[in-house]
Write a protein that holds these residues in place. Structure first.
Motif, PDB file in Angstrom:
ATOM      1  N   ARG A 383       0.815  -1.227   0.000  1.00  7.81           N
ATOM      2  CA  ARG A 383       0.000   0.000   0.000  1.00  7.81           C
ATOM      3  C   ARG A 383       0.841   1.266   0.000  1.00  7.81           C
ATOM      4  NH1 ARG A 383       0.195  -1.367   5.510  1.00  7.81           N
ATOM      5  NH2 ARG A 383      -0.080   0.308   7.064  1.00  7.81           N
ATOM      6  N   PHE A 384       2.133   1.125   0.344  1.00  2.43           N
ATOM      7  CA  PHE A 384       3.005   2.302   0.363  1.00  2.43           C
ATOM      8  C   PHE A 384       3.649   2.576  -0.995  1.00  2.43           C
ATOM      9  CE2 PHE A 384       3.123   0.777   4.820  1.00  2.43           C
ATOM     10  CZ  PHE A 384       2.600   1.916   5.429  1.00  2.43           C
ATOM     11  N   VAL A 385       3.647   1.596  -1.890  1.00  7.18           N
ATOM     12  CA  VAL A 385       4.288   1.782  -3.194  1.00  7.18           C
ATOM     13  C   VAL A 385       3.539   2.872  -3.972  1.00  7.18           C
ATOM     14  CG1 VAL A 385       4.892   0.706  -5.394  1.00  7.18           C
ATOM     15  CG2 VAL A 385       5.146  -0.584  -3.248  1.00  7.18           C
ATOM     16  N   GLY A 386       4.302   3.846  -4.456  1.00  5.12           N
ATOM     17  CA  GLY A 386       3.716   4.978  -5.165  1.00  5.12           C
ATOM     18  C   GLY A 386       3.359   6.140  -4.266  1.00  5.12           C
ATOM     19  N   ARG A 387       3.445   5.941  -2.947  1.00  2.00           N
ATOM     20  CA  ARG A 387       3.159   7.027  -2.007  1.00  2.00           C
ATOM     21  C   ARG A 387       4.453   7.729  -1.605  1.00  2.00           C
ATOM     22  NH1 ARG A 387      -0.648   4.245   2.568  1.00  2.00           N
ATOM     23  NH2 ARG A 387       0.055   6.070   3.755  1.00  2.00           N
ATOM     24  N   THR A 388       4.352   9.006  -1.289  1.00  2.00           N
ATOM     25  CA  THR A 388       5.473   9.746  -0.716  1.00  2.00           C
ATOM     26  C   THR A 388       5.269   9.788   0.788  1.00  2.00           C
ATOM     27  OG1 THR A 388       5.804  11.078  -2.699  1.00  2.00           O
ATOM     28  CG2 THR A 388       6.697  11.945  -0.638  1.00  2.00           C
ATOM     29  N   VAL A 389       6.226   9.251   1.533  1.00  2.00           N
ATOM     30  CA  VAL A 389       6.078   9.114   2.975  1.00  2.00           C
ATOM     31  C   VAL A 389       7.162   9.908   3.697  1.00  2.00           C
ATOM     32  CG1 VAL A 389       4.992   6.844   2.783  1.00  2.00           C
ATOM     33  CG2 VAL A 389       7.477   7.006   3.025  1.00  2.00           C
ATOM     34  N   GLU A 390       6.854  10.307   4.906  1.00  2.00           N
ATOM     35  CA  GLU A 390       7.809  11.021   5.740  1.00  2.00           C
ATOM     36  C   GLU A 390       8.724  10.020   6.433  1.00  2.00           C
ATOM     37  OE1 GLU A 390       6.732  14.352   8.787  1.00  2.00           O
ATOM     38  OE2 GLU A 390       7.062  12.482   9.923  1.00  2.00           O
ATOM     39  N   ALA A 426      12.817  13.442   5.878  1.00  2.00           N
ATOM     40  CA  ALA A 426      12.855  13.462   4.420  1.00  2.00           C
ATOM     41  C   ALA A 426      11.544  12.922   3.873  1.00  2.00           C
ATOM     42  CB  ALA A 426      14.019  12.615   3.911  1.00  2.00           C
ATOM     43  N   HIS A 427      11.145  13.407   2.720  1.00  2.00           N
ATOM     44  CA  HIS A 427       9.986  12.863   2.012  1.00  2.00           C
ATOM     45  C   HIS A 427      10.509  11.934   0.929  1.00  2.00           C
ATOM     46  CE1 HIS A 427       7.016  16.255   3.294  1.00  2.00           C
ATOM     47  NE2 HIS A 427       7.402  15.467   4.289  1.00  2.00           N
ATOM     48  N   VAL A 428      10.065  10.679   0.995  1.00  2.00           N
ATOM     49  CA  VAL A 428      10.604   9.638   0.124  1.00  2.00           C
ATOM     50  C   VAL A 428       9.480   9.002  -0.687  1.00  2.00           C
ATOM     51  CG1 VAL A 428      11.855   7.449   0.041  1.00  2.00           C
ATOM     52  CG2 VAL A 428      12.488   9.170   1.749  1.00  2.00           C
ATOM     53  N   LEU A 429       9.681   8.938  -1.990  1.00  2.00           N
ATOM     54  CA  LEU A 429       8.747   8.250  -2.877  1.00  2.00           C
ATOM     55  C   LEU A 429       9.078   6.757  -2.846  1.00  2.00           C
ATOM     56  CD1 LEU A 429       6.536   8.206  -5.076  1.00  2.00           C
ATOM     57  CD2 LEU A 429       8.360   8.569  -6.761  1.00  2.00           C
ATOM     58  N   ILE A 430       8.126   5.944  -2.411  1.00  2.00           N
ATOM     59  CA  ILE A 430       8.356   4.507  -2.274  1.00  2.00           C
ATOM     60  C   ILE A 430       8.154   3.826  -3.633  1.00  2.00           C
ATOM     61  CG2 ILE A 430       7.644   2.395  -1.106  1.00  2.00           C
ATOM     62  CD1 ILE A 430       9.017   4.532   0.663  1.00  2.00           C
ATOM     63  N   GLU A 431       9.188   3.097  -4.041  1.00  2.00           N
ATOM     64  CA  GLU A 431       9.184   2.449  -5.358  1.00  2.00           C
ATOM     65  C   GLU A 431       8.963   0.945  -5.283  1.00  2.00           C
ATOM     66  OE1 GLU A 431      13.061   3.787  -6.385  1.00  2.00           O
ATOM     67  OE2 GLU A 431      12.344   5.609  -7.391  1.00  2.00           O
ATOM     68  N   SER A 432       9.328   0.328  -4.160  1.00  2.00           N
ATOM     69  CA  SER A 432       9.128  -1.112  -3.998  1.00  2.00           C
ATOM     70  C   SER A 432       9.032  -1.435  -2.516  1.00  2.00           C
ATOM     71  CB  SER A 432      10.262  -1.911  -4.648  1.00  2.00           C
ATOM     72  OG  SER A 432      11.501  -1.637  -4.007  1.00  2.00           O
ATOM     73  N   ALA A 433       8.497  -2.632  -2.219  1.00  2.00           N
ATOM     74  CA  ALA A 433       8.286  -3.000  -0.815  1.00  2.00           C
ATOM     75  C   ALA A 433       8.405  -4.507  -0.647  1.00  2.00           C
ATOM     76  CB  ALA A 433       6.915  -2.533  -0.351  1.00  2.00           C
ATOM     77  N   SER A 434       9.046  -4.909   0.458  1.00  2.46           N
ATOM     78  CA  SER A 434       9.073  -6.311   0.874  1.00  2.46           C
ATOM     79  C   SER A 434       8.341  -6.408   2.207  1.00  2.46           C
ATOM     80  CB  SER A 434      10.513  -6.800   1.018  1.00  2.46           C
ATOM     81  OG  SER A 434      11.142  -6.180   2.128  1.00  2.46           O
ATOM     82  N   SER A 435       8.320  -7.604   2.780  1.00  2.00           N
ATOM     83  CA  SER A 435       7.633  -7.757   4.064  1.00  2.00           C
ATOM     84  C   SER A 435       8.309  -6.967   5.170  1.00  2.00           C
ATOM     85  CB  SER A 435       7.573  -9.233   4.448  1.00  2.00           C
ATOM     86  OG  SER A 435       8.885  -9.755   4.607  1.00  2.00           O
ATOM     87  N   GLN A 436       9.622  -6.721   5.030  1.00  2.00           N
ATOM     88  CA  GLN A 436      10.379  -6.079   6.099  1.00  2.00           C
ATOM     89  C   GLN A 436      10.694  -4.613   5.831  1.00  2.00           C
ATOM     90  OE1 GLN A 436      11.154  -7.735   8.953  1.00  2.00           O
ATOM     91  NE2 GLN A 436      10.106  -9.533   8.154  1.00  2.00           N
ATOM     92  N   GLU A 441      13.201   6.746  -3.233  1.00  2.00           N
ATOM     93  CA  GLU A 441      14.100   7.847  -3.554  1.00  2.00           C
ATOM     94  C   GLU A 441      13.568   9.119  -2.917  1.00  2.00           C
ATOM     95  OE1 GLU A 441      16.169   9.994  -7.451  1.00  2.00           O
ATOM     96  OE2 GLU A 441      14.893   8.216  -7.677  1.00  2.00           O
ATOM     97  N   GLU A 442      14.474   9.881  -2.349  1.00  2.00           N
ATOM     98  CA  GLU A 442      14.087  11.132  -1.698  1.00  2.00           C
ATOM     99  C   GLU A 442      13.592  12.145  -2.721  1.00  2.00           C
ATOM    100  OE1 GLU A 442      15.938  14.527   1.318  1.00  2.00           O
ATOM    101  OE2 GLU A 442      17.266  13.035   0.393  1.00  2.00           O
ATOM    102  N   ARG A 443      12.511  12.814  -2.380  1.00  2.00           N
ATOM    103  CA  ARG A 443      12.002  13.914  -3.193  1.00  2.00           C
ATOM    104  C   ARG A 443      12.523  15.203  -2.582  1.00  2.00           C
ATOM    105  NH1 ARG A 443       5.848  13.203  -4.999  1.00  2.00           N
ATOM    106  NH2 ARG A 443       6.681  14.651  -6.564  1.00  2.00           N
ATOM    107  N   LEU A 444      13.587  15.711  -3.166  1.00  2.00           N
ATOM    108  CA  LEU A 444      14.334  16.811  -2.557  1.00  2.00           C
ATOM    109  C   LEU A 444      13.499  18.055  -2.359  1.00  2.00           C
ATOM    110  CD1 LEU A 444      17.728  16.441  -4.440  1.00  2.00           C
ATOM    111  CD2 LEU A 444      17.121  15.628  -2.158  1.00  2.00           C
ATOM    112  N   LEU A 445      12.622  18.377  -3.271  1.00  5.64           N
ATOM    113  CA  LEU A 445      11.830  19.603  -3.155  1.00  5.64           C
ATOM    114  C   LEU A 445      10.826  19.522  -2.015  1.00  5.64           C
ATOM    115  CD1 LEU A 445      11.160  20.450  -6.916  1.00  5.64           C
ATOM    116  CD2 LEU A 445      12.878  21.421  -5.369  1.00  5.64           C
ATOM    117  N   ALA A 446      10.520  18.308  -1.590  1.00  7.10           N
ATOM    118  CA  ALA A 446       9.495  18.139  -0.555  1.00  7.10           C
ATOM    119  C   ALA A 446      10.094  17.902   0.824  1.00  7.10           C
ATOM    120  CB  ALA A 446       8.575  16.964  -0.897  1.00  7.10           C
TER     121      ALA A 446
END
Length: 449
Positions: A383-390, A426-436, A441-446
């Protein structure tokens, strides 16, 4: 300068206590030695929750014995829950130990080191919170905060009540004052610690009396969360561990209403069978537990839920274990700590000789449980893939020093490409996820600093 080497076993409370031991020792002029062989004081902060922790500690203690034989003036100290659990025999079994102390007597270590005579001493009565001692924190922007010690529960498998004593809460004003001080020092995230944090305050008296005005309600855990949320500079509040029997709606609502309280709840299950829970003396059943989960999902739909599960408790049948799998399947945890049951001396479960689960059966059940937990954790992480998270940056990634590592508010580890410094948000755009872990990649402007 005299030097010390400290080895810590066990839970977050032990990590907190060790930071206090280090702060206290350095206030006495001790420096930290990188190697045990170079230390004037060899110190252990021990755990006694599980047999594996005992075994690992005993092996380390054997090395300390050899080092003391080489330099008899070297001091060997043993603190924590294991020391408390064997207080009647520690010096008889390990005559090379110079000082032993329980979790409520950490401050006595300084008294021992400053005394004229260094004959063997043991200190095992609860006297003070370690949260009132000097501290040497692992990270300057994160801090453990002790809000209570001890436990009034009588879980049949647990040794904690006999090693950390009856529940005792720190006064609310003391906790608030400590967190205010931490905020002034640059701490952004605090983790509140207690054996049962959400029963906080029940042992504190109401403020009242002749001439004192109307009675003031005794503090609650939810009230403490509200008070800490108001402190400027504290951006994240976590806590561990709550007990399902005391998980009230006001605490759950705090996760939804307070900006600093993170979207993560660790809610120990232990077993999905009401029959086994009764034998464990957990004081809730399967339905009560699932009701708390539903309440969390209602108020904080995106919350990360983690848990503890014991496999192979005495008398656990195939049907009981299947009920545990059913609960895991229904809840869909973001992660779980899973343990094979091992009897602890002095507990009721250690005397349960009927229905002992053979070790191969425990292992087979554990494998099935872990596979199910991991499958749900992988699914939940997507559910985090594609989201920008703090992400609160903790430092370089442990697997790739060219990348950074941090944690989300949901307590998910993130490895990412970026330029943020440790302690920054940092605000990071999540590109992939495993169980752990999550990766992105960090979104520098955010980025927020």
């Amino acid at each position: 300068m005299k030097t010390y080497h400290l080895t810590t076993f066990g839970c977050q409370m032990n990590e907190h206590d060790s930071e206090r031991m280090q702060g206290m020792l350095e206030s006495l002029g001790y420096g930290q030695a990188a190697e045990r062989a170079d230390a004037d004081l060899i110190l252990f902060n021990t755990c006694s929750i599980r047999e594996s922790a005992d075994s690992r500690f005993i092996a380390h203690l054997g090395e300390a014995k050899r080092l003391k034989r080489d330099r008899p003036e070297r001091i060997v100290g043993v603190g924590g829950c294991w020391a408390q659990s064997v207080k009647e025999e520690v010096f008889e079994r390990f005559p090379f130990v110079d000082v032993a102390f329980g979790p409520g007597q950490v401050h006595k270590l300084a008294e021992f080191l400053c005394s004229d005579s260094l004959s063997a001493q043991g200190y095992f009565e609860f006297e003070a919170f370690t949260g009132e001692l000097p501290v040497r924190r692992t990270r300057e922007f994160q801090a453990w905060v002790q809000i209570s010690v001890g436990c009034n529960c009588i879980c049949s498998y647990c040794i904690v009540p006999s090693t950390r004593g009856r529940e005792a809460s720190r006064p609310l004003e003391d906790v608030v004052a400590e967190v205010r001080s931490l905020a002034r020092e640059g701490v952004r995230e605090v983790t509140l610690l207690g054996q049962n944090v959400n029963s906080y305050g029940r042992d504190l008296s109401r403020a009242a009396g002749a001439g004192a005005g109307p009675a003031v309600e005794r503090p609650t855990f939810a009230g403490l969360l509200h008070a800490l949320d108001e402190i400027e500079g504290i951006e994240r509040i976590r806590y561990t561990s709550p007990h399902p029997k005391d998980m009230r709606e006001d605490v759950i609502r705090a996760h939804a209403e307070l900006a600093s309280v993170c979207e993560h709840i660790h809610l120990p299950l232990q077993s999905g069978s009401s029959r086994v829970l009764k034998k464990m003396r957990r004081t809730y059943d399967r339905e009560r537990y699932l009701d708390r989960v539903r309440l969390i999902r209602d108020h904080v739909p995106d919350a990360s839920l983690t848990t503890d599960i014991i496999v192979g408790f005495p008398g656990e049948t195939d049907e009981d274990f299947e009920q545990t799998l059913e609960v895991v399947d229904e809840v869909g945890y973001d992660g779980a700590f899973t343990f094979l049951f091992s009897p602890r001396r002095g507990t009721e479960a250690a005397t349960m000789t009927d229905g002992v689960v053979p070790h191969p059966v425990k292992v087979e059940r554990m494998e099935r449980l872990v596979e199910l937990v991991q499958r749900h954790a992988r699914e939940r992480a997507q559910r985090f893939v594609g989201r920008t998270v703090e992400v609160l940056v903790e430092g370089p990634s442990r697997t790739d020093p060219a990348r950074l590592r941090g944690r989300t508010r949901h307590n998910k580890v993130v490895n990412f490409a970026g330029v943020a410094a440790a302690g920054e948000l940092a605000h990071v755009l999540i590109e992939s996820a495993s169980s752990q872990t999550l990766s992105g990649e960090e979104r520098l402007l955010a980025r927020a600093s």
